[in-house]
Design an enzyme around this catalytic site. Structure first.
Site, short mmCIF file in Angstrom:
data_model
loop_
_atom_site.label_atom_id
_atom_site.label_comp_id
_atom_site.label_asym_id
_atom_site.label_seq_id
_atom_site.Cartn_x
_atom_site.Cartn_y
_atom_site.Cartn_z
N GLU A 192 12.80 0.02 18.62
CA GLU A 192 12.14 -1.27 18.83
C GLU A 192 10.61 -1.20 18.73
O GLU A 192 9.91 -1.59 19.67
CB GLU A 192 12.56 -1.85 20.19
CG GLU A 192 14.05 -2.07 20.29
CD GLU A 192 14.48 -2.71 21.61
OE1 GLU A 192 13.63 -2.93 22.49
OE2 GLU A 192 15.68 -3.00 21.75
N ASN A 217 15.28 2.27 14.84
CA ASN A 217 16.24 1.27 15.32
C ASN A 217 15.48 0.01 15.75
O ASN A 217 14.51 0.10 16.48
CB ASN A 217 16.99 1.89 16.51
CG ASN A 217 18.25 1.14 16.89
OD1 ASN A 217 18.99 0.68 16.01
ND2 ASN A 217 18.51 1.01 18.18
C1 XIL Z 1 20.44 -1.25 27.60
C2 XIL Z 1 21.58 -0.69 28.43
O1 XIL Z 1 22.80 -1.14 27.88
C3 XIL Z 1 21.45 -1.13 29.87
O2 XIL Z 1 22.42 -0.50 30.68
C4 XIL Z 1 20.05 -0.80 30.39
O3 XIL Z 1 19.89 -1.33 31.69
C5 XIL Z 1 18.98 -1.37 29.49
O4 XIL Z 1 19.20 -0.90 28.17
N1 XIL Z 1 18.41 -2.27 23.04
C6 XIL Z 1 18.56 -0.91 23.12
C7 XIL Z 1 19.42 -0.33 24.19
O5 XIL Z 1 18.07 -0.18 22.25
O6 XIL Z 1 18.98 0.93 24.60
C8 XIL Z 1 19.54 -1.25 25.37
O7 XIL Z 1 20.48 -0.71 26.28
C9 XIL Z 1 19.95 -2.63 24.92
C10 XIL Z 1 18.92 -3.23 23.99
#
Ligand code: XIL
Length: 342
Positions: A156, A197
């Site tokens: 991100e 990503n």
């Molecule tokens: C999320 C997890 O699923 C949660 O359990 C945590 O609290 C926050 O992160 N984008 C991503 C992931 O790249 O790592 C995130 O995962 C969701 C959004």
């Protein structure tokens, strides 16, 4: 004081002791072969439900051919205090994947979220930030060298308008923080495919334009990037057709990179009732993505962000996954399997 110290020591010990995700022989036998589908079908996994919830583990083992760590490989989970690593949860997930013959995706090395306080709170100059990134990437990617098919090296990095998100890494290094992370990841695990990503870039948008432009800049600078991960947190109210997917894959494929759908889920907004028609819509959205992926040589696979609705990060009320709270197969489960049948 002494009692507190004992509690702290016990906590520390419990987080550094090896963790195991036991899989019975009967269940392990039902695990699909790694290459039994037209593309790997993955799930993001957490250790606690895998150990404590039988339907979650059963669906994970029998319904998927690839695994990623939902949180266990994030910086705050691995190194909450400087130099004190906690590997057991991440190790358990990699061991599970190895033991069952599933592909492993690593998630994620450098991200401006879920960082430990000691990283977030310090002011880093350029040299310090570069050392910080290199040390972290070397430690983590090096530990799992040869066992990770794909790493989300940077997660991100962009804002919705397509520009680089200002964060502690850009403050010290500008865009070069991305180059550094990829360079170190390649050194640490030369056989892993290295991905960037991103969210919100599945369809034409300023963010997708920004992502394409970023990949071109990285390539011009000789950064060893192999793939783009498209998270694809989706919603039944806004379906993406196979044709739209093919256009997206083509756009990234033209840059010479692979593409993986890395975090798919399909929300049913809580205010909408669960009806057969709505579950079919959800199934079609999953299947359309999978069909587009299998028709595209550069699309390497499809990973879902969870296993059963009960443990979804979006909450069970949003019903985003192909398996319901108790592991019941929703229409999406069948549709995905059919879309990926060899
Ligand atoms: C999320 C997890 O699923 C949660 O359990 C945590 O609290 C926050 O992160 N984008 C991503 C992931 O790249 O790592 C995130 O995962 C969701 C959004």
């Amino acid at each position: 004081m002494i009692a507190l110290a004992v509690v702290a020591a016990l906590q520390e010990a419990s987080q550094t002791r090896p963790v195991d995700i036991p899989v019975g022989a009967d269940l392990a036998e039902r695990a699909p072969q790694r290459d039994s589908l037209a593309r790997p079908l993955g799930a993001a996994v957490a250790v606690a439900p895998a150990r404590e919830n039988a339907p979650y583990l059963r669906r994970l083992v029998t319904g998927f051919t690839s695994v990623t760590a939902e949180n266990a490989m994030k910086w705050e989970a691995l190194e909450p205090r400087e130099g004190r690593f906690r590997w057991p949860q991440a190790d358990a997930i990699v061991d599970l994947a190895d033991g069952l013959g599933k592909r492993m995706r690593g998630h994620t090395l450098i991200w401006d979220q879920q960082l430990p306080g000691w990283v977030r709170e310090r002011e880093w100059d350029a040299a310090g930030a570069e050392r910080l990134i290199r040390d972290h990437v070397r430690r983590v990617a090096g530990r799992y060298r040869g066992r990770i098919a794909q790493w989300d090296v940077v997660n991100e990095p962009l804002d919705p308008d397509g520009s680089l998100t200002p964060n502690l890494f850009t403050a010290a290094l500008g865009e070069r923080y991305i180059d550094i992370a990829f360079d170190e990841a390649r050194r640490a695990d030369p056989d892993a495919r290295l991905f960037l990503n991103e969210l919100g870039s599945e369809r034409p948008s300023p963010m997708q334009d920004g992502l394409v432009a970023l990949v071109k800049r990285l390539e011009r600078r000789g950064v060893p990037i192999d793939g783009i991960g498209l998270q694809n947190h989706a919603n039944v109210t806004n379906p993406q057709s196979t044709r739209q997917w093919l256009a997206t894959f083509e756009r990234f494929g033209d840059l010479g990179v692979d593409v993986e759908i890395t975090e798919m889920d399909v929300v049913i907004p809580p205010k909408l009732r669960t009806t057969p028609a709505r579950l079919r819509t959800q199934a079609k959205i999953y299947a359309d993505a999978a069909r587009a992926c299998r028709r595209t040589p550069v699309c390497t696979g499809l990973t879902l962000w969870g296993v059963t609705d009960r443990f979804s990060w979006l909450t069970p009320q949003r019903r985003p996954l192909p398996y319901g709270v108790d592991g019941d197969a929703k229409p999406a489960a069948r549709a995905l399997m059919r879309a990926l049948e060899p």
